[in-house]
Design an enzyme around this catalytic site. Sequence first.
Site, PDB file in Angstrom:
ATOM      1  N   GLU A   1      -2.164   0.450   5.117  1.00  0.00           N
ATOM      2  CA  GLU A   1      -2.240   0.029   3.713  1.00  0.00           C
ATOM      3  C   GLU A   1      -1.129   0.634   2.860  1.00  0.00           C
ATOM      4  O   GLU A   1      -1.260   1.748   2.351  1.00  0.00           O
ATOM      5  CB  GLU A   1      -3.605   0.403   3.107  1.00  0.00           C
ATOM      6  CG  GLU A   1      -3.727  -0.026   1.652  1.00  0.00           C
ATOM      7  CD  GLU A   1      -5.074   0.308   0.996  1.00  0.00           C
ATOM      8  OE1 GLU A   1      -5.919   0.925   1.650  1.00  0.00           O
ATOM      9  OE2 GLU A   1      -5.244  -0.053  -0.181  1.00  0.00           O
TER      10      GLU A   1
ATOM     11  N   LYS B   1      -2.882  -4.101   5.334  1.00  0.00           N
ATOM     12  CA  LYS B   1      -3.635  -4.236   4.069  1.00  0.00           C
ATOM     13  C   LYS B   1      -2.682  -4.001   2.900  1.00  0.00           C
ATOM     14  O   LYS B   1      -2.509  -2.879   2.440  1.00  0.00           O
ATOM     15  CB  LYS B   1      -4.790  -3.232   4.038  1.00  0.00           C
ATOM     16  CG  LYS B   1      -5.549  -3.219   2.719  1.00  0.00           C
ATOM     17  CD  LYS B   1      -6.865  -2.470   2.804  1.00  0.00           C
ATOM     18  CE  LYS B   1      -7.511  -2.376   1.432  1.00  0.00           C
ATOM     19  NZ  LYS B   1      -8.907  -1.940   1.473  1.00  0.00           N
TER      20      LYS B   1
HETATM   21  P1  13P Z   1      -9.449  -2.372  -4.222  1.00  0.00           P
HETATM   22  O1  13P Z   1      -9.749  -3.741  -3.651  1.00  0.00           O
HETATM   23  O2  13P Z   1     -10.395  -1.957  -5.298  1.00  0.00           O
HETATM   24  O3  13P Z   1      -7.999  -2.210  -4.578  1.00  0.00           O
HETATM   25  O4  13P Z   1      -9.750  -1.326  -3.072  1.00  0.00           O
HETATM   26  C1  13P Z   1      -9.246  -1.555  -1.820  1.00  0.00           C
HETATM   27  C2  13P Z   1      -8.952  -0.273  -1.190  1.00  0.00           C
HETATM   28  O5  13P Z   1      -9.504   0.058  -0.177  1.00  0.00           O
HETATM   29  C3  13P Z   1      -7.953   0.608  -1.811  1.00  0.00           C
HETATM   30  O6  13P Z   1      -7.601   1.595  -0.905  1.00  0.00           O
END
Ligand code: 13P
Length: 341
Positions: free
Chosen positions: A182, A224
């Site tokens: 991510e 992600k």
């Molecule tokens: P959000 O969808 O609220 O951005 O959270 C996703 C997430 O896991 C952030 O690390």
Amino acid sequence: MDSEIERMQGLWSTAEALMVEGKGILAADESTGTIGRRFEPIGVENTEENRRAYRELLFTTEGFESYVSGVILFDETIRQGTKDGTSFVEVLQRRGVIPGIKVDAGAEPLAGASDETVTEGLDGLRERLAEYRDLGARFTKWRAVLHIGDDRPTGYAVDVNAHALARYAALAQEAGLVPIVEPEVLMDGDHDIDQCFDATEATLREVFYQLAQQGVDLEGMVLKPNMVVSGSEASDRAGPETVAEMTLTCFLQTVPAAVPGIAFLSGGQSDEEATLNLDAINRLAGDVGAPWRLTFSFGRALQSAPQQAWRGQPANVERAQQAFLERARTTAEASSGAYQP
Ligand code: 13P
């Protein structure tokens, strides 16, 4: 069978199951501090019991498994269970939902940089991953954070965060756990969508360079990312068609086809905005030959509605579960480009 082959096949089949058509991921891995920030506006005290009760509400929602393939948990949550003593891992497994775990230790100020961060948590990670696997986790998450504005993100911040993401991903795969990689370019600020495009493109290029350098198997991971969007304070924010076009253009330039799926974070977009953008991305995906599954790994855009409905009152649990189910259902529709507002 060769155990190395077994490990790789395990990674591929978990990644495939997470990215199955019609479903996405629930990010319920808020740290103790972050869930406190979600509880405060709804008047819920940030105690271990309230955090447990809230997660029980989510994970025992009848039918959410039709729309959610996996749930990302926090360290405290993977060790908790329902009031009647069933572990949350078992509650999820019984529904056919794959338990995952956030393994980073958060973003800390980056030395020598101004207002940039690097995500920590690599020390002792191999041992922690082994424990999480024993506890039942089959996938993991690590979030890097990049900021836009005042010459940010710098190449320095992009490089160190991408390097750490790849080190984490290699360790996760070694442990037989699918890494969710991510790199989040924040939408905070008044920048336009082109600036988000440039920062996201530079970030993804470096992330996939580092993943290759460090031998990460792309078929056994999930990306992600943020969608390519205008800053939250921008005066003229781009609509879903532009977001879809810019996001897919950016990813086609940077994300290899071997990656099985892209699961977007919601990043502070409203529920409706996140749903419309995901839907538009999927409506366009076929036309531009996008090779990956494009779905959600939302935290806020799945949980704001149930949190508002719940407000910590046991009498509201059923209503909150309905709100959660409704958000999961519509978001899953958007993940197939079939959302009807
Ligand atoms: P959000 O969808 O609220 O951005 O959270 C996703 C997430 O896991 C952030 O690390």
